[in-house]
Design a protein around this motif. Structure first.
Motif, mmCIF file in Angstrom:
data_model
loop_
_atom_site.group_PDB
_atom_site.id
_atom_site.type_symbol
_atom_site.label_atom_id
_atom_site.label_comp_id
_atom_site.label_asym_id
_atom_site.label_seq_id
_atom_site.Cartn_x
_atom_site.Cartn_y
_atom_site.Cartn_z
ATOM 1 N N GLY A 136 49.761 114.527 -40.501
ATOM 2 C CA GLY A 136 49.428 113.116 -40.383
ATOM 3 C C GLY A 136 48.146 112.909 -39.607
ATOM 4 N N GLY A 137 47.962 111.649 -39.154
ATOM 5 C CA GLY A 137 46.797 111.311 -38.350
ATOM 6 C C GLY A 137 47.211 111.001 -36.927
ATOM 7 N N TYR A 138 46.487 111.568 -35.961
ATOM 8 C CA TYR A 138 46.852 111.417 -34.552
ATOM 9 C C TYR A 138 45.684 110.932 -33.702
ATOM 10 C CZ TYR A 138 50.979 114.040 -35.930
ATOM 11 O OH TYR A 138 52.137 114.448 -36.554
ATOM 12 N N GLY A 139 44.622 110.457 -34.358
ATOM 13 C CA GLY A 139 43.429 110.055 -33.639
ATOM 14 C C GLY A 139 43.574 108.703 -32.954
ATOM 15 N N PRO A 140 42.538 108.305 -32.205
ATOM 16 C CA PRO A 140 42.562 107.015 -31.502
ATOM 17 C C PRO A 140 42.805 105.855 -32.460
ATOM 18 C CG PRO A 140 40.716 108.360 -30.750
ATOM 19 C CD PRO A 140 41.307 109.066 -31.932
ATOM 20 N N GLY A 141 43.704 104.972 -32.080
ATOM 21 C CA GLY A 141 44.005 103.790 -32.876
ATOM 22 C C GLY A 141 45.057 103.989 -33.942
ATOM 23 N N THR A 142 45.506 105.218 -34.164
ATOM 24 C CA THR A 142 46.546 105.460 -35.165
ATOM 25 C C THR A 142 47.924 105.253 -34.540
ATOM 26 O OG1 THR A 142 46.742 107.828 -34.645
ATOM 27 C CG2 THR A 142 45.080 107.187 -36.268
ATOM 28 N N PRO A 143 48.932 105.007 -35.377
ATOM 29 C CA PRO A 143 50.285 104.810 -34.827
ATOM 30 C C PRO A 143 50.799 106.028 -34.054
ATOM 31 C CG PRO A 143 50.179 104.004 -37.075
ATOM 32 C CD PRO A 143 48.887 104.715 -36.821
ATOM 33 N N ARG A 144 50.291 107.222 -34.388
ATOM 34 C CA ARG A 144 50.770 108.436 -33.727
ATOM 35 C C ARG A 144 49.770 108.961 -32.685
ATOM 36 N NH1 ARG A 144 54.900 110.696 -37.125
ATOM 37 N NH2 ARG A 144 56.489 109.076 -37.052
ATOM 38 N N LEU A 173 45.723 114.982 -41.748
ATOM 39 C CA LEU A 173 46.109 114.314 -43.007
ATOM 40 C C LEU A 173 46.330 115.304 -44.148
ATOM 41 C CD1 LEU A 173 43.551 111.353 -42.816
ATOM 42 C CD2 LEU A 173 45.949 111.333 -42.105
ATOM 43 N N THR A 174 46.830 116.490 -43.830
ATOM 44 C CA THR A 174 47.036 117.489 -44.877
ATOM 45 C C THR A 174 48.128 117.078 -45.859
ATOM 46 O OG1 THR A 174 48.656 118.740 -43.566
ATOM 47 C CG2 THR A 174 46.327 119.333 -43.313
ATOM 48 N N LEU A 175 48.987 116.132 -45.483
ATOM 49 C CA LEU A 175 50.077 115.705 -46.354
ATOM 50 C C LEU A 175 49.740 114.447 -47.158
ATOM 51 C CD1 LEU A 175 53.145 116.251 -43.985
ATOM 52 C CD2 LEU A 175 52.344 117.737 -45.826
ATOM 53 N N ALA A 176 48.531 113.930 -47.013
ATOM 54 C CA ALA A 176 48.193 112.660 -47.653
ATOM 55 C C ALA A 176 48.282 112.717 -49.172
ATOM 56 C CB ALA A 176 46.792 112.223 -47.227
ATOM 57 N N ALA A 177 47.956 113.867 -49.746
ATOM 58 C CA ALA A 177 47.924 113.973 -51.206
ATOM 59 C C ALA A 177 49.312 114.017 -51.821
ATOM 60 C CB ALA A 177 47.130 115.203 -51.626
ATOM 61 N N SER A 184 46.663 105.614 -49.459
ATOM 62 C CA SER A 184 45.397 104.994 -49.042
ATOM 63 C C SER A 184 44.543 105.936 -48.191
ATOM 64 C CB SER A 184 45.676 103.711 -48.251
ATOM 65 O OG SER A 184 46.376 104.006 -47.047
ATOM 66 N N LEU A 185 45.141 107.024 -47.746
ATOM 67 C CA LEU A 185 44.429 107.959 -46.871
ATOM 68 C C LEU A 185 43.875 109.172 -47.613
ATOM 69 C CD1 LEU A 185 46.985 107.930 -43.912
ATOM 70 C CD2 LEU A 185 44.769 106.786 -43.978
ATOM 71 N N LYS A 186 44.039 109.195 -48.936
ATOM 72 C CA LYS A 186 43.630 110.377 -49.693
ATOM 73 C C LYS A 186 42.137 110.666 -49.578
ATOM 74 C CE LYS A 186 47.316 110.491 -53.172
ATOM 75 N NZ LYS A 186 47.644 110.426 -54.617
ATOM 76 N N ASP A 187 41.315 109.637 -49.669
ATOM 77 C CA ASP A 187 39.875 109.861 -49.585
ATOM 78 C C ASP A 187 39.475 110.372 -48.197
ATOM 79 O OD1 ASP A 187 39.582 109.062 -52.194
ATOM 80 O OD2 ASP A 187 38.875 107.040 -51.709
ATOM 81 N N LEU A 188 40.054 109.775 -47.180
ATOM 82 C CA LEU A 188 39.758 110.227 -45.824
ATOM 83 C C LEU A 188 40.247 111.660 -45.617
ATOM 84 C CD1 LEU A 188 38.715 109.682 -42.978
ATOM 85 C CD2 LEU A 188 40.944 108.665 -42.430
#
Length: 210
Positions: A136-144, A173-177, A184-188
């Motif tokens: 997932g995503g764990y950066g600043p501003g993300t839910p995690r 975001l390795t699981l985004a695909a 919505s996170l696939k491109d990122l």
């Protein structure tokens, strides 16, 4: 010059951390043709869960009173430490699991420490690459944000405590695909993948030049 590579994915056939580590190793080997790569895979060949307890308690037990299991654990700890100290460069591929460091990798950390006694400066100034991936995503501003309890720990152990010349390669975001709700996170995610691949290749060349 030798490279020690450790993998910790429990899914070696589809490992995203191994993909990046493979790229890094390929660049290192291209610059150092014929030089040995020593490998250990904790996902396919896990260390005995009880080994750290046995090695630690052996340190408080007179040598003549140690059990065979304690002696074996101490020998294993010494071997693990030697794999690191004998290498000229180190590559660790360690995914995030359950918001932290997986138990089989933590066992390795603890056993290396048991083999070293005082592990301060164990990798002092040694070129070391940490490849770490997160679904997932764990950066600043993300839910995690703040839920990644693995990467800060690894930086502390490898960089501050073991004093390695540390480079960290991260991919999120390795699981985004493949995960519903992350469309919505696939491109990122694809961008992060490209950036991580570039960083792995660059770091492989850099490690080989040190």
């Amino acid at each position: 010059m030798s490279l020690f590579r450790l993998d910790a994915s429990i899914l070696p056939g589809t490992s995203t951390s191994a993909e990046l580590a493979d790229l890094l190793e390929a660049e290192w080997s291209a610059a150092r043709p014929g030089e040995p790569v020593v490998r250990r895979h904790l996902g396919t060949d896990p260390l005995p869960a009880e080994a750290w307890t046995l090695a630690t308690t052996a340190g408080f037990t007179p040598e003549g009173e140690r059990t065979p299991a304690q002696r074996d654990a101490l020998a294993l700890a010494a071997d693990l430490m030697a794999e690191l100290t004998d290498a000229d460069a180190v590559l660790l591929a360690v995914p995030l699991y359950n918001f932290g460091v997986s138990q089989h990798f933590k066992t390795w950390i603890d056993l290396v420490g048991a083999g070293a006694g005082d592990a301060t400066g164990l990798l002092k100034d040694k070129p070391t690459a940490l490849v770490t991936v997160r679904g997932g995503g764990y950066g600043p501003g993300t839910p995690r944000e703040g839920w990644d309890h693995s990467t800060p720990y690894l930086r502390r152990i490898l960089g501050d405590y073991w004093q390695a010349d540390l480079t960290v390669i991260e991919r999120e975001l390795t699981l985004a695909a493949t995960t519903p709700g992350m469309e919505s996170l696939k491109d990122l995610a694809a961008q992060r993948h490209t950036e991580a691949r570039h960083a792995a290749r660059h770091t492989g060349s850099t490690l080989a030049s040190k």
